[in-house]
Design an enzyme around this catalytic site. Structure first.
Site, PDB file in Angstrom:
ATOM      1  N   ARG A 279       0.845  -1.211   0.000  1.00  0.00           N
ATOM      2  CA  ARG A 279       0.000   0.000   0.000  1.00  0.00           C
ATOM      3  C   ARG A 279       0.877   1.257   0.000  1.00  0.00           C
ATOM      4  NH1 ARG A 279      -4.819   2.013  -1.459  1.00  0.00           N
ATOM      5  NH2 ARG A 279      -5.471   3.719  -0.087  1.00  0.00           N
ATOM      6  N   GLU A 374     -15.689 -20.828  26.841  1.00  0.00           N
ATOM      7  CA  GLU A 374     -14.623 -21.513  27.602  1.00  0.00           C
ATOM      8  C   GLU A 374     -14.136 -20.652  28.763  1.00  0.00           C
ATOM      9  OE1 GLU A 374     -13.660 -24.474  27.331  1.00  0.00           O
ATOM     10  OE2 GLU A 374     -14.131 -25.155  25.311  1.00  0.00           O
TER      11      GLU A 374
HETATM   12  P1  TGC Z   1     -15.734 -24.410  42.404  1.00  0.00           P
HETATM   13  O1  TGC Z   1     -16.504 -24.536  43.683  1.00  0.00           O
HETATM   14  O2  TGC Z   1     -14.490 -23.596  42.361  1.00  0.00           O
HETATM   15  O3  TGC Z   1     -15.349 -25.874  41.893  1.00  0.00           O
HETATM   16  C1  TGC Z   1     -16.327 -26.926  41.808  1.00  0.00           C
HETATM   17  C2  TGC Z   1     -15.526 -28.216  41.653  1.00  0.00           C
HETATM   18  O4  TGC Z   1     -14.827 -28.193  40.379  1.00  0.00           O
HETATM   19  C3  TGC Z   1     -13.405 -28.252  40.609  1.00  0.00           C
HETATM   20  N1  TGC Z   1     -12.805 -27.347  39.617  1.00  0.00           N
HETATM   21  C4  TGC Z   1     -12.090 -27.791  38.588  1.00  0.00           C
HETATM   22  N2  TGC Z   1     -11.727 -29.023  38.236  1.00  0.00           N
HETATM   23  C5  TGC Z   1     -10.998 -29.144  37.118  1.00  0.00           C
HETATM   24  N3  TGC Z   1     -10.643 -28.092  36.358  1.00  0.00           N
HETATM   25  C6  TGC Z   1     -10.994 -26.830  36.671  1.00  0.00           C
HETATM   26  N4  TGC Z   1     -10.657 -25.814  35.877  1.00  0.00           N
HETATM   27  C7  TGC Z   1     -11.755 -26.631  37.839  1.00  0.00           C
HETATM   28  N5  TGC Z   1     -12.283 -25.548  38.448  1.00  0.00           N
HETATM   29  C8  TGC Z   1     -12.919 -26.002  39.535  1.00  0.00           C
HETATM   30  C9  TGC Z   1     -13.213 -27.791  42.036  1.00  0.00           C
HETATM   31  O5  TGC Z   1     -12.017 -28.301  42.567  1.00  0.00           O
HETATM   32  C10 TGC Z   1     -14.437 -28.362  42.712  1.00  0.00           C
HETATM   33  O6  TGC Z   1     -14.220 -29.743  42.889  1.00  0.00           O
HETATM   34  P2  TGC Z   1     -14.842 -30.493  44.179  1.00  0.00           P
HETATM   35  O7  TGC Z   1     -14.370 -31.903  44.041  1.00  0.00           O
HETATM   36  O8  TGC Z   1     -14.289 -29.771  45.371  1.00  0.00           O
HETATM   37  O9  TGC Z   1     -16.331 -30.342  44.066  1.00  0.00           O
HETATM   38  O10 TGC Z   1     -16.733 -23.973  41.280  1.00  0.00           O
HETATM   39  P3  TGC Z   1     -17.567 -22.655  41.139  1.00  0.00           P
HETATM   40  O11 TGC Z   1     -19.011 -23.049  41.077  1.00  0.00           O
HETATM   41  O12 TGC Z   1     -17.154 -21.634  42.176  1.00  0.00           O
HETATM   42  O13 TGC Z   1     -17.141 -22.148  39.673  1.00  0.00           O
HETATM   43  C11 TGC Z   1     -15.821 -21.886  39.353  1.00  0.00           C
HETATM   44  C12 TGC Z   1     -15.725 -21.306  37.940  1.00  0.00           C
HETATM   45  C13 TGC Z   1     -16.487 -20.002  37.845  1.00  0.00           C
HETATM   46  C14 TGC Z   1     -14.252 -21.038  37.675  1.00  0.00           C
HETATM   47  C15 TGC Z   1     -16.242 -22.287  36.899  1.00  0.00           C
HETATM   48  O14 TGC Z   1     -17.522 -22.606  37.113  1.00  0.00           O
HETATM   49  C16 TGC Z   1     -16.019 -21.838  35.474  1.00  0.00           C
HETATM   50  O15 TGC Z   1     -14.982 -22.147  34.902  1.00  0.00           O
HETATM   51  N6  TGC Z   1     -16.995 -21.128  34.818  1.00  0.00           N
HETATM   52  C17 TGC Z   1     -16.928 -20.845  33.389  1.00  0.00           C
HETATM   53  C18 TGC Z   1     -17.818 -21.803  32.637  1.00  0.00           C
HETATM   54  C19 TGC Z   1     -17.286 -22.128  31.277  1.00  0.00           C
HETATM   55  O16 TGC Z   1     -16.132 -21.953  30.952  1.00  0.00           O
HETATM   56  N7  TGC Z   1     -18.121 -22.728  30.448  1.00  0.00           N
HETATM   57  C20 TGC Z   1     -17.689 -23.188  29.145  1.00  0.00           C
HETATM   58  C21 TGC Z   1     -18.740 -24.050  28.496  1.00  0.00           C
HETATM   59  S1  TGC Z   1     -18.140 -25.041  27.141  1.00  0.00           S
HETATM   60  C22 TGC Z   1     -17.757 -23.944  25.952  1.00  0.00           C
HETATM   61  O17 TGC Z   1     -17.788 -22.761  26.126  1.00  0.00           O
HETATM   62  C23 TGC Z   1     -17.345 -24.504  24.643  1.00  0.00           C
HETATM   63  S2  TGC Z   1     -17.015 -23.277  23.492  1.00  0.00           S
HETATM   64  C24 TGC Z   1     -16.715 -24.083  22.061  1.00  0.00           C
HETATM   65  C25 TGC Z   1     -15.263 -24.218  21.757  1.00  0.00           C
HETATM   66  O18 TGC Z   1     -14.430 -24.464  22.617  1.00  0.00           O
HETATM   67  O19 TGC Z   1     -14.922 -24.067  20.595  1.00  0.00           O
HETATM   68  P1  FAD Z   2     -22.707 -14.668  31.663  1.00  0.00           P
HETATM   69  O1  FAD Z   2     -22.214 -15.744  32.541  1.00  0.00           O
HETATM   70  O2  FAD Z   2     -24.102 -14.198  31.813  1.00  0.00           O
HETATM   71  O3  FAD Z   2     -21.731 -13.404  31.772  1.00  0.00           O
HETATM   72  C1  FAD Z   2     -22.091 -12.100  31.340  1.00  0.00           C
HETATM   73  C2  FAD Z   2     -20.991 -11.138  31.784  1.00  0.00           C
HETATM   74  O4  FAD Z   2     -20.898 -11.199  33.209  1.00  0.00           O
HETATM   75  C3  FAD Z   2     -19.604 -11.560  31.274  1.00  0.00           C
HETATM   76  O5  FAD Z   2     -18.843 -10.424  30.971  1.00  0.00           O
HETATM   77  C4  FAD Z   2     -19.001 -12.284  32.460  1.00  0.00           C
HETATM   78  O6  FAD Z   2     -17.586 -12.286  32.462  1.00  0.00           O
HETATM   79  C5  FAD Z   2     -19.554 -11.457  33.590  1.00  0.00           C
HETATM   80  N1  FAD Z   2     -19.532 -12.170  34.864  1.00  0.00           N
HETATM   81  C6  FAD Z   2     -20.069 -13.393  35.154  1.00  0.00           C
HETATM   82  N2  FAD Z   2     -19.813 -13.724  36.420  1.00  0.00           N
HETATM   83  C7  FAD Z   2     -19.091 -12.702  36.950  1.00  0.00           C
HETATM   84  C8  FAD Z   2     -18.522 -12.447  38.235  1.00  0.00           C
HETATM   85  N3  FAD Z   2     -18.618 -13.353  39.215  1.00  0.00           N
HETATM   86  N4  FAD Z   2     -17.877 -11.273  38.431  1.00  0.00           N
HETATM   87  C9  FAD Z   2     -17.752 -10.362  37.427  1.00  0.00           C
HETATM   88  N5  FAD Z   2     -18.257 -10.546  36.192  1.00  0.00           N
HETATM   89  C10 FAD Z   2     -18.922 -11.698  35.974  1.00  0.00           C
HETATM   90  N6  FAD Z   2     -21.252 -23.653  26.052  1.00  0.00           N
HETATM   91  C11 FAD Z   2     -21.279 -25.009  26.111  1.00  0.00           C
HETATM   92  O7  FAD Z   2     -21.614 -25.601  27.146  1.00  0.00           O
HETATM   93  N7  FAD Z   2     -20.949 -25.769  25.023  1.00  0.00           N
HETATM   94  C12 FAD Z   2     -20.582 -25.216  23.837  1.00  0.00           C
HETATM   95  O8  FAD Z   2     -20.276 -25.933  22.876  1.00  0.00           O
HETATM   96  C13 FAD Z   2     -20.550 -23.782  23.739  1.00  0.00           C
HETATM   97  N8  FAD Z   2     -20.249 -23.178  22.555  1.00  0.00           N
HETATM   98  C14 FAD Z   2     -20.344 -21.813  22.458  1.00  0.00           C
HETATM   99  C15 FAD Z   2     -20.172 -21.208  21.208  1.00  0.00           C
HETATM  100  C16 FAD Z   2     -20.309 -19.832  21.080  1.00  0.00           C
HETATM  101  C17 FAD Z   2     -20.174 -19.193  19.738  1.00  0.00           C
HETATM  102  C18 FAD Z   2     -20.555 -19.030  22.226  1.00  0.00           C
HETATM  103  C19 FAD Z   2     -20.659 -17.546  22.106  1.00  0.00           C
HETATM  104  C20 FAD Z   2     -20.742 -19.628  23.454  1.00  0.00           C
HETATM  105  C21 FAD Z   2     -20.656 -21.024  23.584  1.00  0.00           C
HETATM  106  N9  FAD Z   2     -20.890 -21.660  24.820  1.00  0.00           N
HETATM  107  C22 FAD Z   2     -20.903 -23.030  24.904  1.00  0.00           C
HETATM  108  C23 FAD Z   2     -21.333 -20.880  25.968  1.00  0.00           C
HETATM  109  C24 FAD Z   2     -20.200 -20.135  26.693  1.00  0.00           C
HETATM  110  O9  FAD Z   2     -19.382 -21.008  27.404  1.00  0.00           O
HETATM  111  C25 FAD Z   2     -20.864 -19.100  27.612  1.00  0.00           C
HETATM  112  O10 FAD Z   2     -21.388 -18.098  26.763  1.00  0.00           O
HETATM  113  C26 FAD Z   2     -19.877 -18.508  28.606  1.00  0.00           C
HETATM  114  O11 FAD Z   2     -19.489 -19.459  29.569  1.00  0.00           O
HETATM  115  C27 FAD Z   2     -20.442 -17.254  29.307  1.00  0.00           C
HETATM  116  O12 FAD Z   2     -21.721 -17.476  29.772  1.00  0.00           O
HETATM  117  P2  FAD Z   2     -22.910 -16.412  29.438  1.00  0.00           P
HETATM  118  O13 FAD Z   2     -22.898 -16.177  27.982  1.00  0.00           O
HETATM  119  O14 FAD Z   2     -24.140 -16.954  30.055  1.00  0.00           O
HETATM  120  O15 FAD Z   2     -22.464 -15.083  30.131  1.00  0.00           O
END
Ligand code: TGC
Ligand code: FAD
Length: 395
Positions: A279, A374
């Site tokens: 560019r 995630e």
């Molecule tokens: P908390 O009380 O801290 O823990 C509950 C139990 O879980 C254990 N734990 C873990 N174990 C393995 N790996 C980890 N990263 C762990 N984190 C916690 C913990 O030791 C405990 O075990 P136990 O035996 O004592 O019961 O749990 P909390 O309810 O306070 O939540 C903690 C928090 C917020 C960090 C957790 O819930 C969290 O990571 N939230 C985010 C949810 C999330 O990432 N969802 C993703 C859904 S799947 C997706 O998005 C796919 S996208 C598609 C793609 O990848 O392309």
């Molecule tokens: P919320 O939890 O409602 O969060 C909203 C806002 O609040 C965020 O900014 C968050 O960081 C903030 N927040 C939440 N808690 C707190 C706190 N304690 N303190 C301060 N801020 C906070 N899920 C699956 O299970 N399987 C899948 O295959 C999958 N695929 C996905 C694909 C796409 C394209 C997308 C967009 C999402 C997918 N997800 C899947 C879901 C994804 O994991 C959730 O969207 C994610 O975990 C956040 O949850 P939420 O969207 O309900 O946001």
């Protein structure tokens, strides 16, 4: 950009950290991207769809599905090889990498780690080959960052451990949801959160694709509804008890994203470097101005250090010493850096950067999803904050 482009990663000599097999896998996936994915990606993104079944078959033939798992038809590669495959796939599009992450690190990993021998033998070889697609249902409409508040429930249809299960509830934002043959569904039971292997042709299971996405358009995202889904007693994953089950699957997928997101950033940066070289502005190439070079240098520093972190975390995992908070640190840093880089590259492209002809804005749009799924940025900040202070600030 193709494989011949000068990579900003050469400045950290990333290749010297990879072994022969890892470099070969990286090159194979890069070739796949150039030959078979890049020619179609804009069309898929604009159409808001992806030929998931066809891609799964191609990925299966190359051994990319569940590639870091052992046995049951999985390739058994190193963690870093898996990460580099994610990096190359996401250099094409985050949606394509998502398909592979969800299949291998979430659905297959859950079955591999927590399933019965029968689950593994029935599903894993077909999933590794790309003949069966999996999805992972954790998130619900009112339970995203806090999966402990999930409402989906599973109850026994009688007394005793041989009784069938009935699952009721719904899951939202589920990648691969409408194209899946099997869903790993997490549900509340009298015994805490448990995982279930749900063939998607089970009566009462339906999936609806979510449309109108402005991000991750080359990916299938769906709502799952489970309305009195009846499953045999052995549908439950026997070895997963409590929220630790699904959360440990997330550790696997998050690590792939630590490598992957910077693939999108690298592709954006390579595009910007090439564009700036051609560019002409104010009578000379844009790349000859100090302001442009400062941007390129800063982005290269972020990209390079992020990849060094990714490989380091991958090696820690291979050594069996990687802690979840370290994965959170990597996801927090690298996805945020990738989004910043993609946006900055877009500025270098000027108006051309807002068209689909160039990748940076598509990558930036995708990375908004990657920043959220995630575990959001804030969730990972809180995980790292807890590791630093010993205090949980989630609630
Ligand atoms: P908390 O009380 O801290 O823990 C509950 C139990 O879980 C254990 N734990 C873990 N174990 C393995 N790996 C980890 N990263 C762990 N984190 C916690 C913990 O030791 C405990 O075990 P136990 O035996 O004592 O019961 O749990 P909390 O309810 O306070 O939540 C903690 C928090 C917020 C960090 C957790 O819930 C969290 O990571 N939230 C985010 C949810 C999330 O990432 N969802 C993703 C859904 S799947 C997706 O998005 C796919 S996208 C598609 C793609 O990848 O392309
Ligand atoms: P919320 O939890 O409602 O969060 C909203 C806002 O609040 C965020 O900014 C968050 O960081 C903030 N927040 C939440 N808690 C707190 C706190 N304690 N303190 C301060 N801020 C906070 N899920 C699956 O299970 N399987 C899948 O295959 C999958 N695929 C996905 C694909 C796409 C394209 C997308 C967009 C999402 C997918 N997800 C899947 C879901 C994804 O994991 C959730 O969207 C994610 O975990 C956040 O949850 P939420 O969207 O309900 O946001």
């Amino acid at each position: 950009m193709g494989p011949d482009a000068t990579s900003p990663l050469n400045l950290v000599d990333l290749d010297s950290l990879l072994d022969d097999e890892e470099r070969a896998i990286r090159d194979t996936v890069r070739e796949l991207g150039v030959d078979r994915l890049r020619p179609h990606i804009t069309e898929w993104f604009e159409a808001g769809t992806v030929p998931a079944r066809d891609l799964a078959k191609q990925f299966g033939e190359l051994g990319l599905l569940g590639m870091h798992l052992n046995g049951y038809g999985c390739a058994g590669t190193s963690v870093v090889a898996y990460g580099m495959a994610c990096h190359e796939l996401e250099a094409v599009d985050s949606g394509v990498r998502s398909l592979v992450s969800v299949q291998g690190s979430l659905a297959m990993f859950a079955i591999h780690r927590f399933g019965s021998e029968q689950h593994k033998e029935h599903w894993l070889p077909r999933m590794a080959a790309g003949d069966a697609i999996g999805c992972f249902g954790l998130t619900e409409a009112d339970a995203g960052s806090d999966p402990s508040s999930m409402r989906t429930s599973a109850r026994r249809l009688g007394a005793g451990d041989d009784a069938d299960w009935i699952i009721d509830g719904s899951k939202l934002w589920i990648t691969n949801g409408t194209v899946a043959d099997v869903a790993v569904v997490w549900a509340r039971t009298g015994d805490g959160v448990r995982g279930f292997v749900v063939p998607t042709d089970t009566p009462g299971f339906t999936a609806r694709e979510i449309g109108h996405k402005l991000s991750l358009r080359a990916s299938v995202t769906a709502e799952l509804v489970l309305d009195g889904v009846r499953l045999p007693a052995d549908a439950m994953l026997p070895a997963a008890r409590g929220l630790g089950g699904p959360l440990s699957c997330l550790n696997e997928a998050r690590l792939g994203i630590v490598f992957g997101a910077l693939g999108a950033a690298r592709d954006s940066l390579e595009t910007a470097i090439a564009y700036a070289g051609e560019r002409q502005v104010f009578d000379k190439p844009l790349s000859g101005y100090q302001l442009t070079q400062a941007k390129l240098a800063d982005m290269t520093a972020e990209l390079g250090t992020g990849m060094l972190l990714a490989v380091h975390l991958g090696r820690l995992k291979e050594a069996g010493s990687l802690a979840p908070a370290q994965v959170s640190l990597g996801k927090l840093n690298n996805v945020r850096a990738a989004l910043k880089i993609a946006r900055e590259c877009r500025t270098i492209l000027g108006a051309s950067g807002i068209t689909a002809e160039y990748a940076p804005l598509r990558h930036a749009n995708n990375l908004e999803s990657v920043l959220t799924y995630e575990g959001t940025t804030e969730v990972h900040q809180l995980v790292v904050g807890q590791a630093l202070t010993g205090q949980s600030a989630f609630r």
